[in-house]
Scaffold this motif. Structure first.
Motif, PDB file in Angstrom:
ATOM      1  N   ARG A  86       0.843  -1.186   0.000  1.00 32.93           N
ATOM      2  CA  ARG A  86       0.000   0.000   0.000  1.00 32.93           C
ATOM      3  C   ARG A  86       0.883   1.243   0.000  1.00 32.93           C
ATOM      4  N   THR A  88       4.009   1.467  -1.034  1.00 33.77           N
ATOM      5  CA  THR A  88       4.683   1.594  -2.325  1.00 33.77           C
ATOM      6  C   THR A  88       3.737   2.195  -3.361  1.00 33.77           C
ATOM      7  N   ALA A  89       2.474   1.767  -3.330  1.00 32.95           N
ATOM      8  CA  ALA A  89       1.481   2.283  -4.271  1.00 32.95           C
ATOM      9  C   ALA A  89       1.272   3.786  -4.057  1.00 32.95           C
ATOM     10  N   THR A  90       1.224   4.222  -2.791  1.00 33.99           N
ATOM     11  CA  THR A  90       1.031   5.639  -2.469  1.00 33.99           C
ATOM     12  C   THR A  90       2.219   6.456  -2.962  1.00 33.99           C
ATOM     13  N   GLU A  91       3.438   5.906  -2.768  1.00 31.44           N
ATOM     14  CA  GLU A  91       4.659   6.594  -3.212  1.00 31.44           C
ATOM     15  C   GLU A  91       4.630   6.830  -4.719  1.00 31.44           C
ATOM     16  N   HIS A  92       4.135   5.849  -5.460  1.00 30.31           N
ATOM     17  CA  HIS A  92       4.110   5.945  -6.919  1.00 30.31           C
ATOM     18  C   HIS A  92       3.137   7.002  -7.410  1.00 30.31           C
ATOM     19  N   LYS A  93       2.107   7.237  -6.606  1.00 32.26           N
ATOM     20  CA  LYS A  93       1.081   8.214  -7.002  1.00 32.26           C
ATOM     21  C   LYS A  93       1.597   9.641  -6.880  1.00 32.26           C
ATOM     22  N   LYS A  94       2.574   9.844  -5.978  1.00 33.60           N
ATOM     23  CA  LYS A  94       3.087  11.182  -5.696  1.00 33.60           C
ATOM     24  C   LYS A  94       3.797  11.772  -6.917  1.00 33.60           C
TER      25      LYS A  94
END
Lengths: 94, 94
Positions: A86, A88-94
């Motif tokens: 989760r 890692t997914a949030t980091e990618h959205k940034k």
């Protein structure tokens, strides 16, 4: 060696207790702080899959120390892996 | 389940391979950098003792996947524990 089956189990349960207890602080730390930056996704995925397979192996050879230790570690490791995914997914959205 | 003994062993060896591989990078890192500040002496002692007992348990129930995985991890964990102990002893002298 001429050990009784229940004596052999006791050795297994001691092993299970020690490695599970040693794993707990990292699990609790990761869960509390939600700081998963120090955890490698690749290595943690391998570890979780490995523990899952130890659980399957324990179930097949019907050895309760293996089953209990790996069921507990698998549940903890999987929950941390989910947090990491989760994160890692949030980091990618940034 | 109607698995052949060698098929059961294969599952065990896969589990052994995965958890050992997942442990290796940390061992190599600790060994190379000699930076053991992030390792808790107490927890690491418990872990090493636990892996040692799993090895004993594997030897008694004569399951090679357990024996090989835990012999390898025990050797690595023990060498890191020794580094940590030497490191802690040096710190105390300062």
């Amino acid at each position: 060696m001429s050990l009784e089956p229940h004596q052999i189990d006791i050795i297994g349960y001691c092993a299970a207790f020690l490695t599970t207890i040693a794993f707990l602080p990292q699990a609790i730390w990761s869960w509390r702080t939600r700081d998963l930056s120090g955890i490698s996704l690749g290595m943690y995925s391998l570890f979780t899959a490995g523990v899952g397979l130890w659980l399957v192996y324990g179930l097949i050879i019907e050895k309760w120390p293996l089953i209990l230790a790996n069921a507990m570690t698998f549940a903890l490791a999987l929950s941390i892996l989910m947090l990491k995914l989760r994160h890692t997914a949030t980091e990618h959205k940034k």
